[in-house]
Design an enzyme around this catalytic site. Structure first.
Site, PDB file in Angstrom:
ATOM      1  N   HIS A 175       0.661  -1.618   0.104  1.00 25.84           N
ATOM      2  CA  HIS A 175       0.012  -0.158  -0.162  1.00 25.84           C
ATOM      3  C   HIS A 175       1.081   1.433  -0.297  1.00 25.84           C
ATOM      4  CE1 HIS A 175      -3.621   2.415   1.742  1.00 25.84           C
ATOM      5  NE2 HIS A 175      -3.254   2.328   1.250  1.00 25.84           N
TER       6      HIS A 175
ATOM      7  N   HIS B 230       1.448   4.508  -1.878  1.00 23.85           N
ATOM      8  CA  HIS B 230       1.336   5.758  -3.654  1.00 23.85           C
ATOM      9  C   HIS B 230       2.455   6.008  -4.120  1.00 23.85           C
ATOM     10  CE1 HIS B 230      -3.491   5.657  -2.384  1.00 23.85           C
ATOM     11  NE2 HIS B 230      -2.904   5.218  -1.746  1.00 23.85           N
TER      12      HIS B 230
ATOM     13  N   HIS C 196      -9.670   0.507  -1.363  1.00 18.73           N
ATOM     14  CA  HIS C 196      -9.161   1.714   0.131  1.00 18.73           C
ATOM     15  C   HIS C 196     -11.217   1.350   0.758  1.00 18.73           C
ATOM     16  CE1 HIS C 196      -5.670   3.125  -1.346  1.00 18.73           C
ATOM     17  NE2 HIS C 196      -5.774   3.906  -0.313  1.00 18.73           N
TER      18      HIS C 196
ATOM     19  N   GLU D 100     -10.770   3.038   6.416  1.00 20.33           N
ATOM     20  CA  GLU D 100     -10.810   4.231   6.691  1.00 20.33           C
ATOM     21  C   GLU D 100     -11.212   5.206   7.990  1.00 20.33           C
ATOM     22  OE1 GLU D 100      -6.901   7.199   5.376  1.00 20.33           O
ATOM     23  OE2 GLU D 100      -8.342   6.564   4.012  1.00 20.33           O
TER      24      GLU D 100
ATOM     25  N   ASP E 149       1.604   3.696   2.911  1.00 21.11           N
ATOM     26  CA  ASP E 149       0.675   4.966   2.750  1.00 21.11           C
ATOM     27  C   ASP E 149       1.052   6.185   1.628  1.00 21.11           C
ATOM     28  OD1 ASP E 149      -1.684   5.666   1.347  1.00 21.11           O
ATOM     29  OD2 ASP E 149      -2.422   6.075   3.998  1.00 21.11           O
ATOM     30  N   ASP E 150       1.123   6.813   2.270  1.00 25.05           N
ATOM     31  CA  ASP E 150       2.244   8.032   1.651  1.00 25.05           C
ATOM     32  C   ASP E 150       3.002   8.504   2.309  1.00 25.05           C
ATOM     33  OD1 ASP E 150      -0.094   8.883  -0.839  1.00 25.05           O
ATOM     34  OD2 ASP E 150      -0.748   8.280   0.899  1.00 25.05           O
TER      35      ASP E 150
END
Length: 336
Positions: free
Chosen positions: A19, A21, A199, A202, A280-281
């Site tokens: 996961h 990005h 997604h 969340e 994630d980011d």
């Protein structure tokens, strides 16, 4: 505090990241470098001021600055540099396999061609595989705040590069954009033989996880932490072993949880959910995979055996072939 034994294990154990990005790995220093190269003036005038802006109260506040950062990406070299910088982090942190998300609509809406985006990313993935042995999969995501018709258009355009993609995903603003909105395009994805992820759970409810499983027929749930609100859902996830790609520092930074100890990690593990740890980011949320492992180790005082389970889960939940999965799981079992 993390012990030396815990820290050494995190450093030594091979991991897969499922996961991530790629636009969210855009460190401020590289962002400024590419902006200058492309003659783009930024709202924030220094690296420090930009980094200081990475304080978010919710997902939407993050997305606003995330999309603003992506605006400096114009040319193949930009996407190559961005992706290679992330892969260098993988190399440092013993991430040996990465399943990388990108948002084609973020770029095509700005007039950057799909080909430009995917060529830049793929050339960096190929270099990392050839020189460092890092394997990878590429997963385009549909932006859920846009219409399904736009997602379908993007999917059709993506088919000319189909050999580069293992599957398709769904990201961006979960609130107000339920899985049902994208049922048609995900049927097209499956009809063309691709895997899918989404997604869910969340900022949205456990119902979004159910709907992603039943309506979108996904192979993995990205995030999924709100699954703990529904005991029947937890039982179902344990039964069918659909993985959750949990992102601890992201959940903390976006205030999905107020403190790391609120993350339902132990519940998920105790319920035999196939939970994985991801970043994630990472440029925006304060850490890559190892930092996420360290954060949960400190919060939950995880044993090396528990860390071993999470590392093995990352390969079990991946889209690698079974032989490759077994190779890495065997290696993880050999680490003391």
């Amino acid at each position: 505090m993390i012990t030396d034994a815990q820290n050494n294990f995190i450093l030594a154990v091979p991991k897969a990241e499922l996961h991530l990005h790629i636009e969210g790995s855009f460190e401020p220093e590289l962002l400024f470098k590419i902006a200058e190269r492309n003659g783009i003036s930024l709202k924030y005038k220094t690296v420090g001021k930009l980094r200081n802006a990475y304080q978010f109260n919710n997902l939407q506040e993050f997305l606003d600055i995330y999309y603003e950062g992506a605006n400096v990406l114009l040319y193949e070299q930009d996407f190559y540099d961005l992706t290679l910088a992330y892969l260098e982090k993988c190399r440092e942190q013993n991430v040996v396999h990465a399943e990388v998300f990108f948002d084609p609509q973020t770029h095509t809406q700005r007039g950057v061609s799909f080909e430009t985006v995917v060529n830049g990313i793929q050339k960096a993935l190929d270099k990392a595989n050839k020189e460092w042995g890092i394997t990878s999969c590429l997963i385009p995501n549909f932006l859920r705040h846009l219409s399904e018709d736009e997602a379908i258009k993007t999917f059709k355009e993506a088919l000319q590069f189909r050999e580069l993609f293992i599957g398709f995903g769904l990201d961006s603003s979960e609130k107000g954009n339920p899985p049902a909105k994208f049922e048609r395009v995900f049927k097209m994805v499956h009809d063309e033989g691709f895997l899918s992820v989404a997604h869910a759970g969340e900022e949205g409810s456990a119902q979004n996880v159910w709907d992603s499983l039943h309506l979108l027929k996904v192979a993995r749930i990205d995030h999924g932490v709100r699954s703990v609100d529904d005991e029947l859902l937890l039982d179902e996830l344990a039964r069918i072993q659909v993985p959750l790609t949990v992102c601890p520092l992201s959940n903390l930074k976006l205030k999905v949880v107020q403190q790391m100890k609120e993350l339902p990690l132990r519940t998920l593990l105790e319920k035999n959910i196939l939970v994985t740890i991801n970043s994630d980011d990472p440029a925006y949320f304060g850490g890559y995979v190892n930092e996420n492992y360290k954060a949960i180790t400190e919060a939950f005082d995880l044993t090396t055996d528990e860390l071993r389970i999470l590392a093995k889960n990352s390969f079990k939940a991946s889209f690698m072939g079974e032989t490759e999965k077994e190779k890495w799981i065997k290696r993880i079992n050999e680490i003391e």
